[in-house]
Scaffold this active site. Structure first.
Site, short mmCIF file in Angstrom:
data_model
loop_
_atom_site.label_atom_id
_atom_site.label_comp_id
_atom_site.label_asym_id
_atom_site.label_seq_id
_atom_site.Cartn_x
_atom_site.Cartn_y
_atom_site.Cartn_z
N ASP A 62 56.55 11.27 85.02
CA ASP A 62 57.45 12.41 85.22
C ASP A 62 56.79 13.39 86.20
O ASP A 62 55.58 13.56 86.16
CB ASP A 62 57.69 13.10 83.87
CG ASP A 62 59.03 13.82 83.82
OD1 ASP A 62 59.85 13.48 82.95
OD2 ASP A 62 59.26 14.72 84.65
N SER B 248 65.52 11.80 86.99
CA SER B 248 66.46 12.49 87.89
C SER B 248 66.87 13.80 87.24
O SER B 248 67.05 13.85 86.02
CB SER B 248 67.74 11.68 88.13
OG SER B 248 68.64 12.43 88.94
N LYS C 289 66.45 11.81 96.62
CA LYS C 289 65.23 11.02 96.83
C LYS C 289 64.86 10.19 95.60
O LYS C 289 64.48 9.02 95.72
CB LYS C 289 64.06 11.93 97.24
CG LYS C 289 64.17 12.34 98.72
CD LYS C 289 63.19 13.42 99.08
CE LYS C 289 61.84 12.87 99.46
NZ LYS C 289 60.95 13.97 99.93
N TYR D 98 74.11 13.79 93.37
CA TYR D 98 73.84 13.02 92.15
C TYR D 98 74.69 11.75 92.15
O TYR D 98 74.18 10.64 91.95
CB TYR D 98 74.17 13.89 90.94
CG TYR D 98 73.82 13.28 89.61
CD1 TYR D 98 72.49 13.02 89.27
CD2 TYR D 98 74.80 12.98 88.66
CE1 TYR D 98 72.16 12.48 88.03
CE2 TYR D 98 74.48 12.44 87.42
CZ TYR D 98 73.15 12.20 87.12
OH TYR D 98 72.83 11.66 85.90
N LYS E 171 73.21 7.90 92.51
CA LYS E 171 73.33 6.91 91.44
C LYS E 171 74.14 5.70 91.91
O LYS E 171 73.86 4.56 91.51
CB LYS E 171 73.97 7.54 90.20
CG LYS E 171 73.08 8.55 89.49
CD LYS E 171 71.88 7.90 88.80
CE LYS E 171 71.12 8.88 87.93
NZ LYS E 171 69.94 8.28 87.29
N THR F 138 75.87 13.09 77.14
CA THR F 138 75.06 12.89 75.93
C THR F 138 74.41 14.23 75.56
O THR F 138 74.12 15.03 76.45
CB THR F 138 73.99 11.81 76.20
OG1 THR F 138 74.66 10.60 76.55
CG2 THR F 138 73.12 11.55 74.99
#
Ligand code: UDP
Length: 316
Positions: free
Chosen positions: A34, A78, A94, A148, A152, A178
């Protein structure tokens, strides 16, 4: 055979840190990667003393070197909250593009399984309801959310290409909204915002008229789905989400009720390209993974509210 080892990117984030817990409980060795841009070491602090757990602080837009064998790679790194990816647009592109590339190269080299955390955002502002995996989506390629959505979508394309070209053993899960413990109170997504506002007596900020819909899945249900996807032989994208769809205004009222808060609702402008509806079609997950969510919204929200209460009293 030695101990199995999993690489979890975004491992200090909301979903990633729960995955670290899950794999430690299963007896695996866990390498958590991370860069702490939106994740926090607090989420994995309890694991740092574990011999089987290691933490690497790294930005995945640079290649990653992990010595030794790796059986599975779970790519969850992300920014994921709209305010976060609007704040870090280039980083989001990126990690979705270069990060996915570097990890697929690692998966190829290590002969590891690779699971991509994709998203319902690949469907953009969907024109069909519910959204099944065969729907190709309605994404504005240059709008603010595209950083985003398109990252993806590119990550899904790259994952599929590595499968076809290099026979990497891949999985793609499209995760719908979620919620649960370890979301940051300042995360910016609707559930942490509403809970934090309700608990502190601030007005609940409903964007637009609150008629847009979302379907919320509790973290423990999602984790079971991810585990099943990894164990399955299914390689095409599969939706993981709870089909219990409701308007944002109804969610606000429910959180007011569950927190017994005296806050009221205020209306704020709707962000650009905010999807008007979202509801997963989970027939594929039921069929190929034998998975369906079990936790009712009220039950999950009560757990999340408890977490936010404890966290705020701890920080006071
Ligand atoms: N939203 C809201 N108030 C907030 C935060 C979000 O009304 O304080 C709305 C947002 O406009 C969207 C929905 O709640 O329609 C879900 O937003 P979130 O940021 O959780 O995630 P999204 O599903 O848009 O990725």
């Amino acid at each position: 055979m030695g101990q199995k080892r999993v690489l979890i990117t975004g491992g200090a984030g909301f979903i990633g840190s729960h995955l670290c817990d899950l794999f430690i409980q299963k007896g695996w060795a866990v390498v958590c990667v991370d860069n702490l841009l939106t994740g926090t070491k607090e989420n994995v602090r309890h694991l740092l003393r574990q011999r089987r757990f290691s933490f690497i602080r790294q930005d995945l837009s640079k290649p990653i070197r992990v010595p030794g064998p790796v059986a599975s790679i779970l790519h969850f790194a992300s920014p994921a909250s709209p305010p976060d990816y609007l704040k870090y647009p280039i980083e989001t592109l990126k990690v979705g593009a270069l990060g996915t590339y570097h990890l697929l190269e690692t998966a190829k080299e290590k002969k590891a399984k690779f699971l991509l955390a994709s998203t319902s955002e690949v469907y953009g502002d969907p024109l069909v309801r519910p959204q099944g995996e065969s729907y190709w989506g309605n994404v504005n390629p240059v709008g603010p959310r595209s950083v985003y959505d398109e990252a993806k979508r590119f990550a899904e394309a790259l994952t599929s290409a590595y499968r076809r070209k290099h026979r990497v053993n891949t999985r793609i899960v499209r995760i719908f909204n979620t919620y649960g413990e370890r979301m940051r109170p300042e995360d910016g997504r609707v559930i942490p915002n509403f809970i934090a506002q309700a608990l502190s007596g601030m007005p609940l900020t409903v964007y637009g008229e609150g008629r847009q819909t979302r379907s919320y899945c509790y973290i423990s249900d999602l984790l079971r789905g991810i585990e099943k996807a990894l164990e399955s032989d299914f390689h095409d994208p599969v939706n993981l989400g709870n089909p219990n769809e409701m308007t944002v205004l109804k969610l606000a009222k429910l959180i007011l009720k569950l927190t017994a808060s005296k806050s009221h609702v205020v209306f704020r402008p709707l962000p650009a390209d905010d999807p008007k509806q979202r509801c997963p079609d989970i027939r594929l997950a039921k069929k190929v993974l034998n998975w369906a969510p079990q936790v009712r919204l009220e039950q999950g929200l009560r757990a999340a509210i408890r977490y936010f209460r404890e966290k705020s009293s701890f920080e006071r």
